[in-house]
Design a protein around this motif. Structure first.
Motif, short mmCIF file in Angstrom:
data_model
loop_
_atom_site.label_atom_id
_atom_site.label_comp_id
_atom_site.label_asym_id
_atom_site.label_seq_id
_atom_site.Cartn_x
_atom_site.Cartn_y
_atom_site.Cartn_z
N ILE A 133 0.85 -1.19 0.00
CA ILE A 133 0.00 0.00 0.00
C ILE A 133 0.88 1.24 0.00
CG2 ILE A 133 -1.95 -1.14 1.14
CD1 ILE A 133 -1.15 0.46 3.72
N THR A 134 0.34 2.33 -0.48
CA THR A 134 1.12 3.55 -0.62
C THR A 134 1.27 4.29 0.70
OG1 THR A 134 -0.79 4.91 -1.14
CG2 THR A 134 0.30 3.82 -3.00
N GLN B 260 -1.39 4.52 3.96
CA GLN B 260 -1.09 4.29 5.38
C GLN B 260 -1.34 5.55 6.19
OE1 GLN B 260 1.37 5.46 7.60
NE2 GLN B 260 2.35 6.80 6.08
N ASP B 261 -1.09 6.71 5.61
CA ASP B 261 -1.33 7.97 6.30
C ASP B 261 -2.82 8.17 6.56
OD1 ASP B 261 -0.28 10.62 7.26
OD2 ASP B 261 -1.60 11.34 5.66
N GLN B 262 -3.64 7.83 5.58
CA GLN B 262 -5.09 7.96 5.73
C GLN B 262 -5.65 6.97 6.76
OE1 GLN B 262 -7.12 10.37 3.98
NE2 GLN B 262 -5.03 11.12 3.79
N LEU B 263 -5.07 5.78 6.80
CA LEU B 263 -5.54 4.76 7.74
C LEU B 263 -5.19 5.08 9.18
CD1 LEU B 263 -4.66 1.55 5.70
CD2 LEU B 263 -6.96 2.27 6.38
N GLY B 264 -4.05 5.69 9.41
CA GLY B 264 -3.58 5.92 10.77
C GLY B 264 -2.79 4.72 11.26
N GLY C 81 -7.83 -9.24 1.18
CA GLY C 81 -7.44 -9.16 2.58
C GLY C 81 -7.93 -7.85 3.17
N SER C 82 -7.47 -7.58 4.39
CA SER C 82 -7.87 -6.33 5.03
C SER C 82 -6.73 -5.78 5.87
CB SER C 82 -9.11 -6.54 5.90
OG SER C 82 -8.83 -7.46 6.93
N ILE C 83 -6.83 -4.48 6.09
CA ILE C 83 -5.86 -3.77 6.91
C ILE C 83 -6.64 -3.05 7.98
CG2 ILE C 83 -4.07 -1.99 6.93
CD1 ILE C 83 -3.59 -2.72 3.94
N GLU C 84 -6.32 -3.37 9.24
CA GLU C 84 -7.04 -2.78 10.37
C GLU C 84 -6.17 -1.74 11.05
OE1 GLU C 84 -8.99 -4.21 14.61
OE2 GLU C 84 -8.65 -5.70 13.03
N SER C 85 -6.75 -0.57 11.24
CA SER C 85 -6.06 0.49 11.97
C SER C 85 -6.89 0.84 13.20
CB SER C 85 -5.88 1.72 11.09
OG SER C 85 -7.12 2.36 10.87
#
Length: 125
Positions: free
Chosen positions: A27-28, A32-36, A57-61
């Protein structure tokens, strides 16, 4: 915001890097900045075939859970196992230590159709 010129990008904020017939996916820095602060990553299994555009898949923040989409079609040959114990690598180093998976058996036309760094910059501006 970091945006390496040697990578290609999707409008969904993934990147792809070719390395001798194998393709790294991540991911860019913008994503990652938007997700926190990222706390968990769910990835496909080695041996899975992923299809371009499918949720894989998923990315949890601490703020949200976001699906992660396949930027290209291919066979998963490796996942970044470091992310199991250190998902924060996606925040600190999304283009190097924070890669998500490696795929092979990729249609190079799909890769060629992705966005250049300059075109991706227009998406996030």
């Amino acid at each position: 915001m970091s945006l390496p010129k040697e990578l290609v990008y999707t409008e969904e904020h993934e990147w792809v890097k070719e390395e001798g017939g194998t393709y790294l996916i991540g991911i860019t820095d913008f994503a990652q900045d938007q997700l926190g602060d990222i706390v968990f990553v769910e990835l496909p299994e080695v041996g899975d075939t992923i299809e371009q555009g499918d949720s894989i898949g998923s990315i949890e923040s601490v703020k949200t859970v976001s699906d992660f989409y396949a930027p290209i079609t291919g066979k998963v040959v490796e996942i970044n196992s470091e992310l199991e114990d250190a998902p924060e690598l996606l925040n600190s180093n999304p283009y190097d230590k924070g890669w998500l998976l490696k795929v092979e058996e990729v249609d190079s036309a799909q890769v060629a159709a992705l966005l250049s760094a300059d075109d991706y910059q227009k998406v996030i501006d």
